[in-house]
Scaffold this active site. Structure first.
Site, PDB file in Angstrom:
ATOM      1  N   GLU A   1       0.847  -1.210   0.000  1.00 57.32           N
ATOM      2  CA  GLU A   1       0.000   0.000   0.000  1.00 57.32           C
ATOM      3  C   GLU A   1       0.879   1.255   0.000  1.00 57.32           C
ATOM      4  O   GLU A   1       0.619   2.217  -0.729  1.00 57.32           O
ATOM      5  CB  GLU A   1      -0.913   0.013   1.235  1.00 57.32           C
TER       6      GLU A   1
ATOM      7  N   THR B   1      -2.914   3.673   5.720  1.00 57.46           N
ATOM      8  CA  THR B   1      -4.267   3.631   6.321  1.00 57.46           C
ATOM      9  C   THR B   1      -4.333   2.858   7.640  1.00 57.46           C
ATOM     10  O   THR B   1      -5.210   3.120   8.458  1.00 57.46           O
ATOM     11  CB  THR B   1      -5.270   3.001   5.336  1.00 57.46           C
TER      12      THR B   1
HETATM   13  S1  SF4 Z   1     -11.230  -0.420   5.167  1.00 56.36           S
HETATM   14 FE1  SF4 Z   1      -9.286   0.323   6.037  1.00 56.36          FE
HETATM   15  S2  SF4 Z   1      -8.148  -1.525   6.598  1.00 56.36           S
HETATM   16 FE2  SF4 Z   1      -9.776  -2.148   5.215  1.00 56.36          FE
HETATM   17  S3  SF4 Z   1      -8.840  -2.130   3.185  1.00 56.36           S
HETATM   18 FE3  SF4 Z   1      -9.787  -0.118   3.471  1.00 56.36          FE
HETATM   19  S4  SF4 Z   1      -8.153   1.151   4.291  1.00 56.36           S
HETATM   20 FE4  SF4 Z   1      -7.488  -0.959   4.518  1.00 56.36          FE
END
Ligand code: SF4
Length: 276
Positions: A124, A160
């Protein structure tokens, strides 16, 4: 035996969406591949394979009609190669990741030194970095942030899944470095919500079960946090690994699962526990 199941156990929004998009695409395309394993759950990867969704590691290995991009996205170069290869693209990049990629591009374009708080080797992070046209520094810790240059325009975003505490501390370090700081909090709360639930349940039970792939970093972290509470904790992938002897003298058991753990594995564990 009482069972406390974490409300947040299992798929996060982005993984659920990506998995559903892949299954839907399997109905449309004869031959489908994901660019890298779609999810850190060997059991779910097997289910996807059973539906004809194979894994390829690079764009030029893809020989199907369509390619699925997984939830943590791809680099700008990979996206370009995907667009050029003439296959259909099922883009399951999580919208939260897309937003971070966009902020990276915007900040870079506006002349900021982009500071990305995250793990440099994570796909990512590599994807987000690739969308910044200018200078980027990935920092994992406040100590690394101390090495940043002074008196630059700094734009700061995060992987994230970062912890808000680490992000906050690194932002404070950057404040000491510059008077021109722009911050976008790109952290998605899926990770922190699962961690808070796990810690809260671990404090109330005799034994904690954490379900998910051994290759899933977020599941392993959940198990680690439960152990840090001093609670006896087992990390398992499937119900078949559970040993009935673990539950001798146990009055309350807690159960949680990582963001990449499918519901069917949680259901199997619940059914097994119910038999004890
Ligand atoms: S909801 Fe959050 S943890 Fe899940 S894929 Fe998206 S960014 Fe990643």
């Amino acid at each position: 035996m009482e069972i406390l199941l974490a409300k947040s156990a299992g798929f996060c929004f982005g993984v659920k969406r990506a998995t559903q998009m892949a299954f839907d695409a399997a109905d449309t395309y004869q031959s489908l591949q994901s660019l890298g394993p779609l999810i850190h759950s060997p059991q779910m990867v097997k289910k996807l394979e059973d539906r004809g969704i194979r894994v390829c590691t690079q764009v030029d290995e893809a020989d199907g009609d369509a390619i699925v991009v997984r939830s943590h996205g791809v680099t700008a170069e990979e996206l370009e190669a995907l667009n050029a290869c003439g296959k259909a693209i099922v883009d399951a990049t999580c919208p939260f990741v897309t937003k971070a990629q966009k902020y990276a591009a915007d900040l870079s374009h506006a002349g900021y030194l982009l500071v990305l708080v995250g793990e440099a080797h994570h796909p990512e992070v590599q994807g987000i970095v690739s969308y910044a046209g200018g200078e980027v520094v990935v920092v994992a810790s406040p100590a690394e942030a101390e090495e940043l240059p002074k008196n630059r325009k700094i734009g700061i975003i995060a992987q994230t899944t970062q912890s808000i505490d680490n992000f906050r501390t690194i932002v404070s370090v950057c404040l000491e470095k510059t008077r021109h700081l722009k911050i976008y909090n790109t952290i998605c709360d899926a990770t922190s919500v699962r961690q808070e639930d796990a810690v809260s349940i671990a404090a109330q039970v005799d034994l904690m079960l954490v379900v998910g792939g051994y290759n899933s970093a977020n599941t392993t972290r959940l198990a680690g946090l439960c152990r840090e509470q001093g609670t006896l904790t087992y990390h398992v992938e499937t119900a078949g690994e559970i040993d009935p002897l673990w539950f001798e003298g146990v009055g309350r058991v807690g159960l949680t699962a990582g963001a990449s753990t499918p519901q069917f594995l949680i259901d199997e564990i619940m059914a097994t526990l119910a038999r004890f």
